[in-house]
Design a protein around this motif. Structure first.
Motif, PDB file in Angstrom:
ATOM      1  N   VAL A   1       0.828  -1.205   0.000  1.00 48.47           N
ATOM      2  CA  VAL A   1       0.000   0.000   0.000  1.00 48.47           C
ATOM      3  C   VAL A   1       0.867   1.262   0.000  1.00 48.47           C
ATOM      4  O   VAL A   1       0.645   2.167  -0.804  1.00 48.47           O
ATOM      5  CB  VAL A   1      -0.961  -0.011   1.204  1.00 48.47           C
ATOM      6  N   ALA A   2       1.864   1.304   0.887  1.00 46.00           N
ATOM      7  CA  ALA A   2       2.647   2.541   1.006  1.00 46.00           C
ATOM      8  C   ALA A   2       3.378   2.892  -0.302  1.00 46.00           C
ATOM      9  O   ALA A   2       3.208   4.000  -0.815  1.00 46.00           O
ATOM     10  CB  ALA A   2       3.623   2.430   2.179  1.00 46.00           C
ATOM     11  N   PRO A   3       4.162   1.980  -0.890  1.00 49.52           N
ATOM     12  CA  PRO A   3       4.831   2.354  -2.140  1.00 49.52           C
ATOM     13  C   PRO A   3       3.842   2.705  -3.254  1.00 49.52           C
ATOM     14  O   PRO A   3       4.124   3.564  -4.086  1.00 49.52           O
ATOM     15  CB  PRO A   3       5.623   1.094  -2.520  1.00 49.52           C
ATOM     16  N   HIS A   4       2.679   2.049  -3.239  1.00 47.77           N
ATOM     17  CA  HIS A   4       1.697   2.337  -4.283  1.00 47.77           C
ATOM     18  C   HIS A   4       1.210   3.777  -4.202  1.00 47.77           C
ATOM     19  O   HIS A   4       0.998   4.436  -5.216  1.00 47.77           O
ATOM     20  CB  HIS A   4       0.511   1.380  -4.160  1.00 47.77           C
ATOM     21  N   VAL A   5       1.021   4.255  -2.973  1.00 52.01           N
ATOM     22  CA  VAL A   5       0.580   5.640  -2.788  1.00 52.01           C
ATOM     23  C   VAL A   5       1.719   6.599  -3.155  1.00 52.01           C
ATOM     24  O   VAL A   5       1.509   7.655  -3.754  1.00 52.01           O
ATOM     25  CB  VAL A   5       0.136   5.875  -1.327  1.00 52.01           C
ATOM     26  N   ILE A   6       2.947   6.214  -2.801  1.00 52.29           N
ATOM     27  CA  ILE A   6       4.089   7.108  -2.971  1.00 52.29           C
ATOM     28  C   ILE A   6       4.510   7.243  -4.439  1.00 52.29           C
ATOM     29  O   ILE A   6       4.875   8.323  -4.893  1.00 52.29           O
ATOM     30  CB  ILE A   6       5.294   6.592  -2.141  1.00 52.29           C
ATOM     31  N   ARG A   7       4.456   6.152  -5.181  1.00 56.38           N
ATOM     32  CA  ARG A   7       5.043   6.114  -6.523  1.00 56.38           C
ATOM     33  C   ARG A   7       4.660   7.295  -7.422  1.00 56.38           C
ATOM     34  O   ARG A   7       5.542   7.936  -7.996  1.00 56.38           O
ATOM     35  CB  ARG A   7       4.727   4.780  -7.186  1.00 56.38           C
TER      36      ARG A   7
ATOM     37  N   ILE B   1      12.597   5.995   0.644  1.00 53.21           N
ATOM     38  CA  ILE B   1      12.449   6.664   1.947  1.00 53.21           C
ATOM     39  C   ILE B   1      10.996   7.070   2.220  1.00 53.21           C
ATOM     40  O   ILE B   1      10.467   6.773   3.293  1.00 53.21           O
ATOM     41  CB  ILE B   1      13.418   7.865   2.055  1.00 53.21           C
ATOM     42  N   PRO B   2      10.336   7.727   1.247  1.00 54.28           N
ATOM     43  CA  PRO B   2       8.932   8.066   1.526  1.00 54.28           C
ATOM     44  C   PRO B   2       8.061   6.845   1.812  1.00 54.28           C
ATOM     45  O   PRO B   2       7.180   6.903   2.673  1.00 54.28           O
ATOM     46  CB  PRO B   2       8.472   8.760   0.236  1.00 54.28           C
ATOM     47  N   SER B   3       8.314   5.723   1.125  1.00 51.29           N
ATOM     48  CA  SER B   3       7.520   4.518   1.387  1.00 51.29           C
ATOM     49  C   SER B   3       7.740   4.034   2.813  1.00 51.29           C
ATOM     50  O   SER B   3       6.792   3.608   3.486  1.00 51.29           O
ATOM     51  CB  SER B   3       7.898   3.393   0.420  1.00 51.29           C
ATOM     52  N   ALA B   4       8.998   4.107   3.272  1.00 45.38           N
ATOM     53  CA  ALA B   4       9.291   3.690   4.646  1.00 45.38           C
ATOM     54  C   ALA B   4       8.531   4.579   5.625  1.00 45.38           C
ATOM     55  O   ALA B   4       7.890   4.087   6.568  1.00 45.38           O
ATOM     56  CB  ALA B   4      10.795   3.766   4.906  1.00 45.38           C
ATOM     57  N   LEU B   5       8.583   5.884   5.409  1.00 44.89           N
ATOM     58  CA  LEU B   5       7.913   6.815   6.325  1.00 44.89           C
ATOM     59  C   LEU B   5       6.408   6.592   6.325  1.00 44.89           C
ATOM     60  O   LEU B   5       5.767   6.531   7.389  1.00 44.89           O
ATOM     61  CB  LEU B   5       8.233   8.263   5.924  1.00 44.89           C
TER      62      LEU B   5
END
Lengths: 253, 329
Positions: free
Chosen positions: B259-265, B277-281
């Protein structure tokens, strides 16, 4: 001066012989076209010459150093390689895709520094990609995408270019356009090796033709000398005749 | 603008969420008292609640999320596939299996480091297997199926261990591993896994640039000068370390890494390197918020964090998979 010399490259996959003692050279100022039917071993030969796969025997040397011994980035700075176009994994921006051509120079996407940024800007302009620079790659036509990949290769500023079917599935305008770009790269002192399937295009642009069949190089010479009706029937199993200096294809043998 | 503010904004939100996690709980604590307790003043009872219960728990949730988020983003870059994720690919399940093994056979009593090391070993075996398969096939489906296979196999062995478990206590312990929770975590436990998560994160960040090149496909990435073998090795190592350590801390928590990387990409121009880094945060933020929700939910048996993550994440996974089909044919 960069020079790629492949000597008697032989490649097996398992028990089958894919490339059989193939030799060729590529130097600046040349536009060499590699011709041969599907399955002749063209892609394998290219990859072997680049040092991307293990060879059974023979060697490929770039300026005297075996390409297997070069680090990937050392090799990439000397030879830009465009494999057959595959879809990108992500819908990246055109400018970022072109910037990947600077990977071997240490470029980091989104943070290009002086020389890298300048090279990318110059190439975008030269390939008429400025208007598309901020478009996502998945919104481009096949022709535009092929040009983006060409631009990516030029952005490397390597003296040599090897492109595997850079005109595949393109309309005639885009075929000419891409080959024009590669031709001007050669005129400015680069050396290019292209895999093409269109003899007319090959004859028109190439300074030299390499003919490949069943893993072997069967002829190597200027279009005028090597593009003959006989050769087409031998290599491609195509019936052809010569008419006022041009080879006219008739059909499958 | 946008991209430049992404990391600062997310960092700020993480701090806010961590602070909120200290405020909220079975009994809410007023703002000033939390602040005083964090800064070391205030009354000892408040300090105890904050420093031994709420803060370590919130930090454990954040750390777990961050490790899974960065591993997910890196694996997606390596495998060129938005559905790749430690949970879906069976990496988390393999890690919890090896961790459970270590617990079951009492190896952990020999040395506390054995637990994270066992989990990391499981994670790395799975990741290595997947990357080996990925280098042989372009097929996304094959990889996901291998992940399903790994998950099922690990699940089956875990069930076997549970059946054989000598007492209800160790059974409950194993359920925690399978479902994932950060309840009752202490700073000691966090410190035990922190070095591994940090090392994994460093491996992934140092080699992030190669993930950008992999956008072009493996052959073209090698063409622009990427050392494929090294890239695979370091990504497998980094994701294995981070995921394994997170499992040692919180058990198997799925889907955050998707979910996180999908939102960040889309916010980082679809560059896998810039998404790390943004995906980790964001993944850390998601788990901290989800854990607050778990704690506030009025129920007799506390809901497991991993269950909540799956409740949100699994539908998102299906949605991403369906959209992928629609666009990529």
């Amino acid at each position: 001066m960069a020079e790629l010399v492949a000597k008697r490259l032989t490649v097996f996959r398992g028990e089958s012989l894919l490339v059989d003692a193939a030799s060729f050279t590529l130097a600046p100022g040349e536009l060499v076209v590699l011709l041969g039917p599907n399955g002749a071993g063209k892609t394998t030969l290219i990859r072997a010459a680049l040092g991307l796969l293990q060879v059974r025997s023979g060697s490929a040397k770039l300026n005297g150093t075996n390409t297997r011994q070069l680090s990937p980035s050392e090799r990439a700075r000397q030879i830009a390689y465009l494999p057959q176009v595959r879809q990108l994994a992500w819908p990246n921006q055109v400018k970022d895709v072109v910037s990947l051509g600077r990977f071997s120079h240490g470029a980091v996407l989104g943070k290009l520094t002086g020389r890298d940024a300048a090279a990318v800007e110059r190439v975008l302009a030269a390939c008429d990609l400025k208007p598309l620079a901020h478009r996502k790659a998945d919104t481009l036509s096949g022709g535009e995408l092929a040009r983006v990949h060409c631009a990516r290769a030029f952005a490397t500023e390597a003296p040599l270019l090897i492109a595997d079917e850079p005109t595949a599935a393109l309309d005639p305008w885009h075929q000419f356009r891409n080959l024009d770009l590669i031709e001007s790269f050669v005129r400015e002192g680069g050396g290019a090796l292209l895999v093409l399937h269109d003899f007319e295009l090959a004859a028109r642009y190439a300074t030299r033709l390499l003919w490949m069949k069943d893993g072997r190089i069967v002829a190597d010479g200027s279009p005028a000398k090597t593009l003959t009706a006989e050769r087409l029937s031998e290599v491609y199993r195509i019936a052809a005749h010569e008419e006022s200096g041009r080879v006219v294809q008739e059909g499958a043998l | 603008m946008g991209e430049r503010w992404l990391i600062p904004t997310l960092s700020f939100l993480c701090v806010v969420a961590l602070f909120a996690a200290c405020l909220l709980g079975s009994t809410a604590m007023p703002f000033e008292r939390v602040l005083a307790a964090i800064l070391g003043g205030a009354d000892p009872a408040d300090r105890l609640v904050i420093w031994t219960i709420r803060l370590p728990r919130a930090l454990a949730a954040w750390l777990t999320g961050a490790a899974l988020g960065i591993s997910g983003a890196a694996l997606q870059g390596l495998l060129r596939n938005p559905l790749a994720e430690p949970g879906v690919l069976g990496v988390s399940a393999s890690a919890s299996l090896t961790a459970t093994f270590a617990l079951y056979f009492g190896l952990v009593t020999l040395n506390p480091w054995i637990l994270p090391l066992a989990a990391i070993m499981g994670a790395m075996i799975a990741t290595a297997l997947l990357s080996l398969a990925a280098s042989r096939t372009q097929s996304v489906v094959t990889l996901i199926l291998i992940g399903v296979g790994l998950s099922s196999f690990s699940g089956a062995l875990m069930s076997l261990l549970m059946n054989l478990a000598p007492n209800p206590f160790s059974q409950a312990d194993m359920i925690n591993w399978m479902l994932g929770t950060v309840a009752n975590r202490s700073f000691a436990e966090i410190l035990l896994v922190l070095p591994f998560i940090a090392a994994g994160t460093v491996c992934l960040l140092v080699n992030g640039r190669g993930l950008s090149a992999l956008t072009l496909g493996e052959d073209a990435a090698a063409g622009v000068g990427l050392n494929l073998k090294r890239q695979r090795l370091w990504t497998v190592l980094g994701a294995g370390l981070a995921t394994g350590a997170s499992v040692a801390l919180a058990g198997a928590i799925g889907f955050v890494g998707i979910v996180a990387p999908h939102v960040i990409r889309p916010l980082v121009k679809h560059d896998p390197a810039r998404s790390l880094i943004p995906s980790a945060l964001l993944a850390g933020l998601i788990l901290v918020v989800a854990d607050i929700f778990v704690r506030l939910l009025p129920s007799t048996n506390e809901l497991k964090l991993g269950v909540v993550a799956a409740l949100i994440g699994a539908p998102a996974f299906v949605w991403i998979a369906i959209r992928r089909r629609a666009t990529d044919g």
